[in-house]
Structures are given as C-alpha cells and as structure tokens.
Write a protein that holds these residues in place. Sequence first.
Motif, PDB file in Angstrom:
ATOM      1  N   ALA A  20       0.838  -1.202   0.000  1.00  0.00           N
ATOM      2  CA  ALA A  20       0.000   0.000   0.000  1.00  0.00           C
ATOM      3  C   ALA A  20       0.873   1.251   0.000  1.00  0.00           C
ATOM      4  O   ALA A  20       0.615   2.201  -0.745  1.00  0.00           O
ATOM      5  CB  ALA A  20      -0.922  -0.009   1.215  1.00  0.00           C
ATOM      6  N   TYR A  21       1.911   1.256   0.839  1.00  0.00           N
ATOM      7  CA  TYR A  21       2.808   2.403   0.890  1.00  0.00           C
ATOM      8  C   TYR A  21       3.474   2.638  -0.464  1.00  0.00           C
ATOM      9  O   TYR A  21       3.499   3.765  -0.976  1.00  0.00           O
ATOM     10  CB  TYR A  21       3.870   2.199   1.971  1.00  0.00           C
ATOM     11  N   LEU A  24       0.790   3.784  -3.136  1.00  0.00           N
ATOM     12  CA  LEU A  24       0.296   5.135  -2.867  1.00  0.00           C
ATOM     13  C   LEU A  24       1.379   6.174  -3.124  1.00  0.00           C
ATOM     14  O   LEU A  24       1.109   7.244  -3.700  1.00  0.00           O
ATOM     15  CB  LEU A  24      -0.199   5.231  -1.423  1.00  0.00           C
ATOM     16  N   HIS A  27       1.805   6.554  -6.878  1.00  0.00           N
ATOM     17  CA  HIS A  27       0.642   7.257  -7.427  1.00  0.00           C
ATOM     18  C   HIS A  27       0.705   8.743  -7.082  1.00  0.00           C
ATOM     19  O   HIS A  27       0.429   9.607  -7.934  1.00  0.00           O
ATOM     20  CB  HIS A  27      -0.633   6.625  -6.875  1.00  0.00           C
ATOM     21  N   ASP A  28       1.080   9.069  -5.845  1.00  0.00           N
ATOM     22  CA  ASP A  28       1.204  10.464  -5.431  1.00  0.00           C
ATOM     23  C   ASP A  28       2.278  11.187  -6.250  1.00  0.00           C
ATOM     24  O   ASP A  28       2.095  12.344  -6.668  1.00  0.00           O
ATOM     25  CB  ASP A  28       1.559  10.552  -3.946  1.00  0.00           C
ATOM     26  N   LEU A  61      -6.241  -1.903  -4.907  1.00  0.00           N
ATOM     27  CA  LEU A  61      -5.775  -0.615  -5.405  1.00  0.00           C
ATOM     28  C   LEU A  61      -6.937   0.325  -5.676  1.00  0.00           C
ATOM     29  O   LEU A  61      -6.864   1.533  -5.384  1.00  0.00           O
ATOM     30  CB  LEU A  61      -4.928  -0.803  -6.664  1.00  0.00           C
ATOM     31  N   LEU A  64      -8.125   1.749  -2.470  1.00  0.00           N
ATOM     32  CA  LEU A  64      -7.200   2.759  -1.952  1.00  0.00           C
ATOM     33  C   LEU A  64      -7.325   4.090  -2.695  1.00  0.00           C
ATOM     34  O   LEU A  64      -6.726   5.088  -2.286  1.00  0.00           O
ATOM     35  CB  LEU A  64      -5.756   2.258  -2.055  1.00  0.00           C
ATOM     36  N   ILE A  66      -6.559   4.442  -6.004  1.00  0.00           N
ATOM     37  CA  ILE A  66      -5.491   4.505  -7.007  1.00  0.00           C
ATOM     38  C   ILE A  66      -6.063   4.143  -8.373  1.00  0.00           C
ATOM     39  O   ILE A  66      -6.668   3.088  -8.550  1.00  0.00           O
ATOM     40  CB  ILE A  66      -4.346   3.542  -6.641  1.00  0.00           C
ATOM     41  N   PRO A 276      -9.454   4.120   3.543  1.00  0.00           N
ATOM     42  CA  PRO A 276      -8.197   4.365   2.825  1.00  0.00           C
ATOM     43  C   PRO A 276      -7.350   5.448   3.487  1.00  0.00           C
ATOM     44  O   PRO A 276      -6.123   5.338   3.503  1.00  0.00           O
ATOM     45  CB  PRO A 276      -8.678   4.798   1.437  1.00  0.00           C
ATOM     46  N   GLN A 277      -7.975   6.486   4.051  1.00  0.00           N
ATOM     47  CA  GLN A 277      -7.212   7.531   4.722  1.00  0.00           C
ATOM     48  C   GLN A 277      -6.511   6.971   5.962  1.00  0.00           C
ATOM     49  O   GLN A 277      -5.351   7.342   6.253  1.00  0.00           O
ATOM     50  CB  GLN A 277      -8.114   8.685   5.133  1.00  0.00           C
ATOM     51  N   ARG A 280      -3.421   5.314   4.829  1.00  0.00           N
ATOM     52  CA  ARG A 280      -2.386   6.331   4.582  1.00  0.00           C
ATOM     53  C   ARG A 280      -1.727   6.753   5.896  1.00  0.00           C
ATOM     54  O   ARG A 280      -0.489   6.895   5.968  1.00  0.00           O
ATOM     55  CB  ARG A 280      -2.999   7.561   3.911  1.00  0.00           C
TER      56      ARG A 280
END
Length: 285
Positions: A20-21, A24, A27-28, A61, A64, A66, A276-277, A280
Amino acid sequence: MKFTNRFAPSPTGPLHLGHAYSALLAHDLAQAAGGSFLLRIEDIDQSRARPEWEAQIYQDLDWLGIGWARPVMRQSDRMESYRAALDDLWARGLLYACTCNRRDIAAATSAPQEGAAPIIGPDGIIYPGTCRAAGHPRETGALRLDMAKALETLSSTPLTFLENGQGPNGETGQQTISPDQLITTVGDVVLARRDMGTSYHLSVVLDDAAQKVTLVPRGADLFEATQIHVVLQALLGLPKPCYHHHRLIRDEAGKRLAKRDDARAIALYRESGTTPQEIRDMVGL
C-alpha cells in the motif's frame, strides 16, 4: 519526456501495508508531476501466480483510490521479448548455462578456514563460476551473465544512475557503480531460470523500457540490485530511468513485511471497516 512511473506487484499472495505504501507513494509522485501511473503484473513465476490474487490486486488498489492506465502489462504475455534479449546476449558470448543448484553453490563457496563466510550479494551467495567455462548447452541449465565479459564490452560506458529517493545507507543523487565491486559483490547473476524462461532482473529492465518508465519507485531492499539493471540497460541499449528507493514498512519487531504476513493484508483492513485515509496514516502518508 513525460513523467511515467509504475507499481509492479506479483500475484502470489495478498497485498499488505508495505505494498500500500509503495503503490500510494508512486501514485502520489505521478499525480504531483502531472504524469502517468502504470500498473504491471509481474507473473513470471507461474507456479505461484494465481488469478484470484491478481483480481484482488485490482480490488485493493481501486479501494485505496489509485487509478492506473490501461491496458495492464502482464509479464506472462512478454516471454518472446525476454527470449529475444537472451538470444542477443547468448550470441554475443555474454551468457553461459549453469547446472548448479543451491546446494552445489553453497558447497563450492564454503570457506576452508574457520569463521569465514561466503559473500552475499543481491541474489544471495556470490556464484563461484563453477560452470563458466564448462560449455554446457544452453537448454541444460539456468542462464547466467558472465559479469567480467559484460564489463569488458562496457569498458567505455559510464555505469551510473540517479537516485532521487534514498538507499539503505542514505545514498541519494548520482551514484557511480564500480566494475570491481560488480564482480566481487554481485557476480554472475541468473538472467533466465529453467522453469521461468527469464528472471526478475531481465524482465524488469525490459518491461520498464517497454512502458517508457522514467522513474522506478521501489523499496530500499532493491537498491543493490539497481547496479545489475544499469549493466543490463547498457548491454541492451535501453534507456535508463531515475530511481526512487523508499523506506520499508516493518512490523512491531522491525521485520520487513512479507506476503505471508496475512494479518496486515489490505483486504483484511478493507473488510474490517478501515478507511483508505487510515491506511495512509498507518504507513506515514
């Protein structure tokens, strides 16, 4: 050149917080640069890959938040590309067939003096070169890169890469690769396993080039493997992306998460009502 990066999981188990890390973060980075985020399914290990795990990757994904460009590249569809690269390297005398198994390698590298241990590289114990001059037919074993010969052909090529993340020891910026260290701390790596027809090192380099990836985001545990990829890019005339190695997500004991660590699977968090937050927040984003 348009900014393009990717997330490339293997469908061999559930995605966990570490995935996930990585996803994300990639994607960021793509969104911040106004670029493209790609998804690639690294399923060369068909003995372990499962359709249900691939389907869950998409579900996790999507949950999340994404999004990714279509179509999704799947390595199992690209075996001809890997074979063509191997044909090229074999014809140039840069590969040899190796019939050694792990036990053979461990026995050959056992030091006679007490207390000495074999050198460990990105692929495990540095191969001692047992089959290098044996002349085994190509189809009889794994295919290894003759690192010394490869470096001879690249004697006038600077071996460098740009790190805009951070390696395990804080490495960042322009990195220079030592040919001597490639021989002593990396050695003759496997580029094709008999049961796969390729290897991670070869496929990832060819896939990144095919997808026009400009930034490769991945865990700091793969930092040492990058020098192998730079050599292959130079040998095959492929463009060289920048790299962004990132920290690893670890459990309470400090151990890196693995796919067998089902307790931290994204799907379980999703099913338990985690948002999802909150994911994060858990991974520090």
